[in-house]
Enzyme design. Structure first.
Site, short mmCIF file in Angstrom:
data_model
loop_
_atom_site.label_atom_id
_atom_site.label_comp_id
_atom_site.label_asym_id
_atom_site.label_seq_id
_atom_site.Cartn_x
_atom_site.Cartn_y
_atom_site.Cartn_z
N SER A 1 -0.23 32.16 -13.08
CA SER A 1 0.47 31.48 -14.18
C SER A 1 1.89 31.21 -13.71
O SER A 1 2.35 31.80 -12.72
CB SER A 1 0.48 32.43 -15.38
OG SER A 1 1.40 32.01 -16.36
N TYR B 1 1.20 40.26 -20.41
CA TYR B 1 0.67 39.10 -19.67
C TYR B 1 1.49 38.85 -18.40
O TYR B 1 0.94 38.65 -17.31
CB TYR B 1 0.69 37.87 -20.58
CG TYR B 1 -0.03 36.67 -20.01
CD1 TYR B 1 -1.42 36.60 -20.00
CD2 TYR B 1 0.67 35.58 -19.50
CE1 TYR B 1 -2.10 35.49 -19.49
CE2 TYR B 1 0.02 34.47 -19.00
CZ TYR B 1 -1.37 34.43 -18.99
OH TYR B 1 -2.03 33.32 -18.49
N1 LIG Z 1 -4.34 28.35 -21.09
C1 LIG Z 1 -3.16 28.55 -20.53
O1 LIG Z 1 -2.12 28.12 -21.06
C2 LIG Z 1 -3.05 29.24 -19.18
C3 LIG Z 1 -1.86 29.04 -18.44
C4 LIG Z 1 -1.76 29.65 -17.18
C5 LIG Z 1 -2.80 30.44 -16.72
N2 LIG Z 1 -3.93 30.61 -17.49
C6 LIG Z 1 -4.99 31.45 -16.95
O2 LIG Z 1 -6.13 30.66 -16.71
C7 LIG Z 1 -7.29 31.50 -16.77
C8 LIG Z 1 -8.34 30.83 -17.65
O3 LIG Z 1 -7.83 30.78 -18.98
P1 LIG Z 1 -8.23 29.65 -20.04
O4 LIG Z 1 -6.98 28.98 -20.42
O5 LIG Z 1 -9.38 28.89 -19.54
O6 LIG Z 1 -8.60 30.60 -21.27
P2 LIG Z 1 -9.97 30.78 -22.06
O7 LIG Z 1 -9.65 31.75 -23.13
O8 LIG Z 1 -10.52 29.45 -22.43
O9 LIG Z 1 -10.93 31.43 -20.95
C9 LIG Z 1 -10.84 32.76 -20.53
C10 LIG Z 1 -12.27 33.26 -20.34
O10 LIG Z 1 -12.21 34.61 -19.84
C11 LIG Z 1 -13.30 35.32 -20.43
N3 LIG Z 1 -13.05 36.76 -20.39
C12 LIG Z 1 -12.14 37.45 -21.11
N4 LIG Z 1 -12.25 38.75 -20.86
C13 LIG Z 1 -13.25 38.89 -19.95
C14 LIG Z 1 -13.83 40.01 -19.29
N5 LIG Z 1 -13.40 41.26 -19.54
N6 LIG Z 1 -14.84 39.78 -18.41
C15 LIG Z 1 -15.29 38.52 -18.18
N7 LIG Z 1 -14.78 37.43 -18.78
C16 LIG Z 1 -13.77 37.63 -19.65
C17 LIG Z 1 -13.35 34.79 -21.87
O11 LIG Z 1 -14.62 35.04 -22.47
C18 LIG Z 1 -13.06 33.31 -21.67
O12 LIG Z 1 -14.26 32.53 -21.56
C19 LIG Z 1 -6.81 32.86 -17.30
O13 LIG Z 1 -6.68 33.75 -16.21
C20 LIG Z 1 -5.46 32.53 -17.89
O14 LIG Z 1 -4.61 33.65 -17.91
C21 LIG Z 1 -4.09 30.01 -18.70
#
Ligand SMILES: NC(=O)c1ccc[n+]([C@@H]2O[C@H](COP(=O)([O-])OP(=O)(O)OC[C@H]3O[C@@H](n4cnc5c(N)ncnc54)[C@H](O)[C@@H]3O)[C@@H](O)[C@H]2O)c1
Length: 250
Positions: free
Chosen positions: A137, A150
């Site tokens: 991130s 986070y």
């Molecule tokens: N959305 C944002 O703004 C953003 C920004 C920077 C980084 N990220 C990172 O991108 C990655 C994907 O996030 P996203 O935005 O697609 O969010 P999202 O919530 O759509 O997807 C996250 C997924 O992780 C799964 N998950 C959660 N806990 C879990 C566990 N214990 N075991 C297996 N799966 C698990 C959830 O079921 C979900 O499907 C994450 O690592 C997030 O931190 C997101």
């Protein structure tokens, strides 16, 4: 096709970024093991992939389950070339409003989970000369208000990436991290809920926070993940690819 005959395991596969990553690898000929807590969404995604897909759903915070998921993918497809650590959760809170259990949960999914999965995947990645791509991130680099757990998890992930890249460079395994700013996914809905804001208002706030005027699209993250996992990045290891529309250029 860039990933013909390659085998990829994606954690967080049922999420916003995960869907784009899985579909992009599959479109490039890869076979993809889909790992997420959300069984229903994972099954639908695997169904869409046909013979190119395989379900290994489970919780990345449990190292025994992590070992079993990697073993199942390798048993099914015969090899493992790329691990994408995308499973993630976010909690809004500072040191006083984040309970020990909330702190532990964020660290357990975002950091421990990525370590356990990487550890389990490593012998197979050494055998294939493979790669790991972690999803960090912009909060891997800078602090964010009310995001203490986070930020700790994503900052830790950045240096885990670098340390592991050094340890496994001579074994032919490349380990990198993509660092996006806010991406338009269900995680934004989670943030809006936690902040008590309507989701559309939260999206407007996030769009305005990026110098380019909009959040990152999941596909833009997937494109960077595929690049770092590909032979086009053959001498890139231990680095971070920032996808933030200029946020950290300020
Ligand atoms: N959305 C944002 O703004 C953003 C920004 C920077 C980084 N990220 C990172 O991108 C990655 C994907 O996030 P996203 O935005 O697609 O969010 P999202 O919530 O759509 O997807 C996250 C997924 O992780 C799964 N998950 C959660 N806990 C879990 C566990 N214990 N075991 C297996 N799966 C698990 C959830 O079921 C979900 O499907 C994450 O690592 C997030 O931190 C997101």
């Amino acid at each position: 096709m860039m990933f013909q005959d390659k085998v990829i395991l994606v954690t967080g596969a049922a999420g916003g970024v995960g869907h784009a990553v899985v579909r992009s690898f599959a479109a490039e000929g890869a076979r993809v093991a889909v790992c997420d807590l959300d069984d229903g969404a994972s099954q639908t995604l695997v169904g869409e992939l046909g013979a190119q897909g395989f379900l290994v759903s489970g919780d990345v915070t449990d190292p025994e389950i992590g070992d079993a998921m990697i073993d199942a993918a390798v048993d099914h497809f015969g090899r493992l070339d790329v691990l994408v650590n995308g499973a993630g959760v976010i909690h809004v809170g500072d040191a006083q409003s984040t309970s020990p259990a909330q702190w532990r949960h964020v660290l357990a999914v975002n950091l421990d989970g990525a370590f356990y999965m990487s550890r389990a995947a490593m012998p197979h990645l050494i055998a294939s000369g493979g790669a790991i791509v972690n999803i960090g991130s912009d909060f891997s680099f800078v602090g964010g208000e009310q995001l203490v757990a986070y930020c700790a998890s994503k900052g830790g992930m950045l240096l885990m990436t670098k340390a592991m890249a050094l340890d496994h460079a001579k074994q032919g395994v490349r380990i990198n991290i993509v660092c996006p700013t806010v991406i338009d996914t269900p995680m934004v809905d989670s943030l809006a809920r936690q902040l008590g804001n309507p989701a559309d208002e939260q999206r407007e706030i996030y769009d305005a926070s990026v110098p380019t005027g909009r959040m990152i699209a999941p596909q833009e993250v997937a494109d960077s993940v595929l690049f770092l996992a590909s032979d086009k990045a053959s001498h890139i290891t231990g680095t971070s690819l920032v996808i933030d529309g200029g946020v950290t250029a300020r």
